[in-house]
Design a protein around this motif. Sequence first.
Motif, PDB file in Angstrom:
ATOM      1  N   PHE A  40       0.833  -1.199   0.000  1.00 30.83           N
ATOM      2  CA  PHE A  40       0.000   0.000   0.000  1.00 30.83           C
ATOM      3  C   PHE A  40       0.869   1.250   0.000  1.00 30.83           C
ATOM      4  O   PHE A  40       0.559   2.239  -0.688  1.00 30.83           O
ATOM      5  N   ASP A  41       1.941   1.254   0.787  1.00 29.44           N
ATOM      6  CA  ASP A  41       2.826   2.425   0.850  1.00 29.44           C
ATOM      7  C   ASP A  41       3.422   2.729  -0.524  1.00 29.44           C
ATOM      8  O   ASP A  41       3.574   3.901  -0.901  1.00 29.44           O
ATOM      9  N   GLU A  42       3.764   1.677  -1.274  1.00 27.97           N
ATOM     10  CA  GLU A  42       4.322   1.882  -2.606  1.00 27.97           C
ATOM     11  C   GLU A  42       3.277   2.507  -3.538  1.00 27.97           C
ATOM     12  O   GLU A  42       3.587   3.400  -4.339  1.00 27.97           O
ATOM     13  N   LEU A  43       2.044   2.025  -3.420  1.00 27.78           N
ATOM     14  CA  LEU A  43       0.966   2.574  -4.242  1.00 27.78           C
ATOM     15  C   LEU A  43       0.722   4.044  -3.903  1.00 27.78           C
ATOM     16  O   LEU A  43       0.554   4.890  -4.788  1.00 27.78           O
ATOM     17  N   ALA A  44       0.716   4.356  -2.605  1.00 26.59           N
ATOM     18  CA  ALA A  44       0.511   5.740  -2.174  1.00 26.59           C
ATOM     19  C   ALA A  44       1.632   6.639  -2.687  1.00 26.59           C
ATOM     20  O   ALA A  44       1.396   7.782  -3.098  1.00 26.59           O
ATOM     21  N   ALA A  45       2.867   6.129  -2.666  1.00 27.27           N
ATOM     22  CA  ALA A  45       4.009   6.911  -3.153  1.00 27.27           C
ATOM     23  C   ALA A  45       3.883   7.173  -4.656  1.00 27.27           C
ATOM     24  O   ALA A  45       4.172   8.274  -5.142  1.00 27.27           O
ATOM     25  N   LEU A  46       3.439   6.153  -5.401  1.00 26.05           N
ATOM     26  CA  LEU A  46       3.243   6.326  -6.845  1.00 26.05           C
ATOM     27  C   LEU A  46       2.166   7.357  -7.132  1.00 26.05           C
ATOM     28  O   LEU A  46       2.315   8.212  -8.019  1.00 26.05           O
ATOM     29  N   ASP A  47       1.063   7.281  -6.388  1.00 26.10           N
ATOM     30  CA  ASP A  47      -0.013   8.251  -6.590  1.00 26.10           C
ATOM     31  C   ASP A  47       0.440   9.671  -6.279  1.00 26.10           C
ATOM     32  O   ASP A  47       0.048  10.636  -6.939  1.00 26.10           O
TER      33      ASP A  47
END
Length: 538
Positions: free
Chosen positions: A2-9
């Motif tokens: 989830f943290d990776e997805l949030a960083a990408l967004d």
Amino acid sequence: MFDELAALDSKIVGLIKERSAHLAKIRAKGGLDSVDEKSIWSIWQKALPKTRGGAGIWRKLFFLLQDLVPEDESIDRAKDGFLLAPRKGPYAFTLNAPASLDGMQCLAALGASAEFSITPAVVNERLVQTVKAFNQAGGGLYWETDQMAGRGASELAFQDKSVYVGDDTLSFHLCLARALAEPGSVKFTGGHQLKTADLTELARLLPRLGGRLVNIIPGSKGLPVRIESAGQLPHDALIPDTLPQEAVLGILMAAPFYPEGLTLRSESASSELLGTLQFAELILRACGIEVALDTSGTACSIAVKPGTPVIPDTLPMDPYLTALLLALPRLEPSRESSISLAGSWPGQTGPYRNAHTLLEAAGVQIELVGSHVRATTGPPPEGVPHLSCGGNAGLFPLSFALAAALPESTLDLPASQEDKYTCREVADIIGLRIEEAEGVLRVSNPGSQDYSRTEPWVALNAWWAMAYACIAIRRPGLVLADPSTATDLLPRFWNFFNTLPAPEKDVFFLPRREAEQETHEPEPKGRRIRIAGSGPRE
């Protein structure tokens, strides 16, 4: 993960802002020419997925990015929102209710070449855009502060014209259907919402009406489009179940101008379609057009005879706005409020019936008293009431606001993902529990709400903005990021909201002195009257 997805967004948001600001600088220096825009689009084309659905989403994303206006970074949204702090009730007032907003657009289409005057009228952005669109085809419409009128004109001529319809779907369909009456072609352009619209079902229907829709941008499903018409309309046509209701309404408003009228048939009528047909019948009959509606059995049909519309002085009150006003006795916690609205309320017709059913399910008592409709608070609903909208998307935000005023209730599943996400967003803000189960949304109010959260909320549309304001009656201190979301539809909504509990009877119309100061006489042969601050929605 989830943290990776949030960083990408986070990176994507930053890149979108950077792109929007850079594009704005280019446009300030002269803008992109067609060659430049095609060159940029070719970069996207190389990345398009092979599947049709995926490619459509990428195209829509590109058009949205092209129309995105950079936000002024000097604005502090946490401080510059619009505080919703209505005065406490009980509320007891009588208002002159505005006439149907959609109906006024229909009258503009029906009276584009006629002489008429309707006063008072709510002149909102949608009506202005409809007037402008028809005047581009030779109409004689104009508007003043609280008036819509026609000076009379020769027959409309869409052939070889390029008509800008803004971002209003109904304006587009009203003009398109009228253009089918004459042979030739017309180009329609519009704002970003219509650029990203899916006109597939309309394109499939038009050959049955002697027309053809051609997308000007290859691969696009929205505007701009070219409509080619043979000018030869059939006696009747079968409409698909998935055809947008604005398209159905637009065709029926154009039918009196077809040489032999038109009969529309549906093999399986939904409640939403039946409501649209009944509403169209109401408008056409008010204009003296002969209409025959058959809703017996599972199928339905509506036959419209050719004729010259006679534009009436007024229409029944707007069903969606009226429903919101009549809901106030339930939304206001004292349970002692009484609201009375002057005007015609055809409670057994289409959206009016659905609004009536929704209000009664929430415990609002409705009664007709002479030329008024009156609402008071009835006993609380028993059990877990179902607050159904009957397929009317315009009622859904109100149903959610009513659910927020009850311990527990269920709602129709919204047709759009945007409405579904908005439900969850608002529920988080005001402390409601919401879950999807057995084809409905179950909403429960635990009673313990966090009143400390006042971050400005961006409303999805005007009806959500007004519903959010109504929620603030029980939960004061909510903050709306952009109050103009509501005023685009109802210009004097905040005049009403900020003068509760005792607004003036004509609060939705300008006081006579202000109206006289802003009145503009129509130009002798002009196509439009411009008023400061007026214009199409971008």
